[in-house]
Design an enzyme around this catalytic site. Structure first.
Site, PDB file in Angstrom:
ATOM      1  N   ASP A  26      19.644   9.044 -18.487  1.00  0.00           N
ATOM      2  CA  ASP A  26      19.206  10.262 -17.788  1.00  0.00           C
ATOM      3  C   ASP A  26      19.655  11.517 -18.538  1.00  0.00           C
ATOM      4  OD1 ASP A  26      19.438  11.508 -14.327  1.00  0.00           O
ATOM      5  OD2 ASP A  26      17.938  11.759 -15.901  1.00  0.00           O
ATOM      6  N   LEU A  30      26.697  22.597  -5.571  1.00  0.00           N
ATOM      7  CA  LEU A  30      26.471  22.828  -7.006  1.00  0.00           C
ATOM      8  C   LEU A  30      25.129  22.269  -7.455  1.00  0.00           C
ATOM      9  CD1 LEU A  30      30.044  22.053  -8.361  1.00  0.00           C
ATOM     10  CD2 LEU A  30      28.907  24.270  -8.284  1.00  0.00           C
ATOM     11  N   SER A  82      24.516  14.684  -3.696  1.00  0.00           N
ATOM     12  CA  SER A  82      24.708  16.064  -4.166  1.00  0.00           C
ATOM     13  C   SER A  82      26.064  16.193  -4.841  1.00  0.00           C
ATOM     14  CB  SER A  82      24.677  16.975  -2.943  1.00  0.00           C
ATOM     15  OG  SER A  82      25.706  16.537  -2.053  1.00  0.00           O
ATOM     16  N   VAL A  83      26.239  17.305  -5.519  1.00  0.00           N
ATOM     17  CA  VAL A  83      27.542  17.655  -6.106  1.00  0.00           C
ATOM     18  C   VAL A  83      27.982  18.972  -5.475  1.00  0.00           C
ATOM     19  CG1 VAL A  83      28.809  18.218  -8.210  1.00  0.00           C
ATOM     20  CG2 VAL A  83      27.034  16.480  -8.278  1.00  0.00           C
ATOM     21  N   LYS A  92      21.756  19.184  -6.208  1.00  0.00           N
ATOM     22  CA  LYS A  92      21.284  18.161  -5.292  1.00  0.00           C
ATOM     23  C   LYS A  92      20.319  17.255  -6.048  1.00  0.00           C
ATOM     24  CE  LYS A  92      20.177  17.877  -0.471  1.00  0.00           C
ATOM     25  NZ  LYS A  92      21.097  16.706  -0.557  1.00  0.00           N
TER      26      LYS A  92
HETATM   27  C1  LIG Z   1      25.322  19.676 -14.005  1.00  0.00           C
HETATM   28  C2  LIG Z   1      26.180  18.793 -13.138  1.00  0.00           C
HETATM   29  C3  LIG Z   1      25.566  17.371 -13.035  1.00  0.00           C
HETATM   30  C4  LIG Z   1      24.256  17.381 -12.295  1.00  0.00           C
HETATM   31  N1  LIG Z   1      24.425  18.013 -10.994  1.00  0.00           N
HETATM   32  C5  LIG Z   1      24.109  17.423  -9.769  1.00  0.00           C
HETATM   33  O1  LIG Z   1      24.123  18.102  -8.746  1.00  0.00           O
HETATM   34  N2  LIG Z   1      23.770  16.115  -9.610  1.00  0.00           N
HETATM   35  C6  LIG Z   1      24.013  15.014 -10.508  1.00  0.00           C
HETATM   36  C7  LIG Z   1      23.495  13.755  -9.786  1.00  0.00           C
HETATM   37  C8  LIG Z   1      22.539  14.280  -8.777  1.00  0.00           C
HETATM   38  S1  LIG Z   1      22.305  13.307  -7.340  1.00  0.00           S
HETATM   39  O2  LIG Z   1      22.652  14.149  -6.235  1.00  0.00           O
HETATM   40  O3  LIG Z   1      20.977  12.828  -7.408  1.00  0.00           O
HETATM   41  C9  LIG Z   1      23.319  11.962  -7.198  1.00  0.00           C
HETATM   42  C10 LIG Z   1      24.402  12.022  -6.333  1.00  0.00           C
HETATM   43  C11 LIG Z   1      25.191  10.883  -6.175  1.00  0.00           C
HETATM   44  C12 LIG Z   1      24.912   9.727  -6.912  1.00  0.00           C
HETATM   45  C13 LIG Z   1      23.815   9.708  -7.776  1.00  0.00           C
HETATM   46  C14 LIG Z   1      23.009  10.835  -7.933  1.00  0.00           C
HETATM   47  C15 LIG Z   1      23.109  15.622  -8.398  1.00  0.00           C
HETATM   48  C16 LIG Z   1      24.974  19.371 -11.010  1.00  0.00           C
HETATM   49  C17 LIG Z   1      26.327  19.353 -11.691  1.00  0.00           C
HETATM   50  N3  LIG Z   1      26.954  20.680 -11.715  1.00  0.00           N
HETATM   51  C18 LIG Z   1      26.095  21.844 -11.497  1.00  0.00           C
HETATM   52  C19 LIG Z   1      28.310  20.907 -11.967  1.00  0.00           C
HETATM   53  N4  LIG Z   1      28.669  22.206 -12.046  1.00  0.00           N
HETATM   54  C20 LIG Z   1      29.971  22.524 -12.287  1.00  0.00           C
HETATM   55  N5  LIG Z   1      30.946  21.631 -12.474  1.00  0.00           N
HETATM   56  C21 LIG Z   1      30.621  20.322 -12.425  1.00  0.00           C
HETATM   57  N6  LIG Z   1      31.396  19.214 -12.595  1.00  0.00           N
HETATM   58  C22 LIG Z   1      30.618  18.108 -12.469  1.00  0.00           C
HETATM   59  C23 LIG Z   1      29.312  18.476 -12.191  1.00  0.00           C
HETATM   60  C24 LIG Z   1      29.298  19.887 -12.170  1.00  0.00           C
END
Ligand SMILES: C[C@@H]1CCN(C(=O)N2CC[C@@H](S(=O)(=O)c3ccccc3)C2)C[C@@H]1N(C)c1ncnc2[nH]ccc12
Length: 316
Positions: A148, A27, A34-35, A29
């Site tokens: 953030d 989803l 990552s998520v 990075k």
């Molecule tokens: C927009 C959301 C948050 C931001 N994000 C993301 O990928 N990251 C947020 C933190 C960073 S990280 O990988 O740097 C990180 C990794 C570990 C520790 C700390 C930071 C990645 C994408 C997410 N996303 C598309 C989602 N889409 C659909 N359902 C969802 N439920 C929950 C999130 C989510």
């Protein structure tokens, strides 16, 4: 349903077994991990629910402690405008853990606005802005600073609901202070940072308000990347700033000085120009959020009221 009735509903600490968590897709990075979209399918018949799983990059031991704090942070938040926490998943015999959250199919605000520009009018953008304000207001009642706040960390739950979705940098302000000072600033999203955060690593509810002003700018530019500040990558201490409204900076400058350069031009009252066809009153709100002196910036509750007022005036 019977199984569900039998297993006591764990109020805040649902445990997801790694062997039942099936990877589907990535989803998002970031710097630390990552998520991922996963299906939690204990019955093994694909009837399990979809969840979003936030994972740390392996061997990022230092961030595991921060990650545990993030899990604790998110597990106590219950607000319509904040992504729902579901639980944790331990792996490698509790040496590593993942954070399990609700999955929202529309994804982040960035992609949604770029792909649905035609469907999203000014009133809808203002509704999203007021929801983010309310989520931030709730966060502040718990003395959290987000640190953030950016469109990339806002989730779209439906055509009329957005949620704040990432608490990786969230800190609690100590009871005896009005701000949080960061000691080891990692890679920082400086274009969303208030001047005092850039120059003194000082974070407060008012520095979150500054970042909200940048999110307003992202909303009203429909997250159009070329009219938007981007995260800059440090490549061997030289910063290549992509062309953006921060154009005075679009030189190749040496590493740490880009922050000071940005802090200096903010000091001379340079600010991002209004996005194309942005209502003047909305640009006025951004400017209020970007007051150099953090005491002059509005609080989220008054911002929410000002946005509601503009919504009423906003004729279609
Ligand atoms: C927009 C959301 C948050 C931001 N994000 C993301 O990928 N990251 C947020 C933190 C960073 S990280 O990988 O740097 C990180 C990794 C570990 C520790 C700390 C930071 C990645 C994408 C997410 N996303 C598309 C989602 N889409 C659909 N359902 C969802 N439920 C929950 C999130 C989510």
């Amino acid at each position: 349903p019977v199984l569900r009735a039998l297993s006591p509903a764990q109020p805040d600490q649902a445990l997801f077994e790694e062997r039942h968590l099936r990877y589907i897709s990535l989803l998002g990075k970031g710097n630390f991990g990552s998520v991922e979209l996963c299906r939690y399918d204990p019955l093994g018949d694909n009837t399990g629910e979809l969840v979003a799983v936030k994972k740390l990059q392996p061997n990022k031991q230092s961030t595991l402690d921060d990650f545990k704090k993030e899990v604790k942070t998110l597990s106590v938040l219950h607000c319509d405008y904040i992504v729902k926490y579901r639980g944790v998943c331990y792996s490698m015999g509790r040496l590593s853990m993942s954070l399990v959250m609700e999955y929202l199919p529309h994804g982040s605000l960035i992609g949604y606005l770029e792909n649905n520009r035609h469907k999203v009018n000014t009133r809808r953008l203002l509704l999203f802005a007021s929801q983010i304000c309310k989520g931030m207001e709730y966060l502040q009642t718990l003395r959290y600073v987000h640190r953030d706040l950016a469109a990339r960390n806002i989730l779209v739950a439906s055509e009329s609901l957005v949620k704040i979705a990432d608490f990786g940098l969230t800190k609690i302000i100590p009871f005896d202070k009005e701000y949080y000072r960061v000691t080891q600033p990692g890679e920082s999203p400086i274009f969303w940072y208030a001047p005092e955060s850039i120059s003194e690593s000082r974070f407060s509810p008012k520095s979150d308000v500054w970042s909200f002003g940048v999110v307003l700018h992202e909303l009203f530019s429909y997250c159009n990347m070329n009219s938007n500040p981007k995260r800059v990558r440090r490549q061997c201490n030289t910063i290549v700033v992509p062309p953006s409204p921060f154009s005075p900076l679009s030189l190749i400058v040496q590493g740490p000085s880009i922050s000071m350069h940005l802090a200096n031009i903010l000091k001379t009252n340079w600010r991002l120009p209004p996005p194309p066809s942005c209502p003047l009153k909305v640009y006025g709100l951004m400017k209020e959020c970007w007051a150099y002196d953090f005491e002059e910036r509005p609080c989220f509750s008054s911002l929410a009221n000002e946005i509601e007022t503009i919504m009423q005036d906003e004729r279609e």
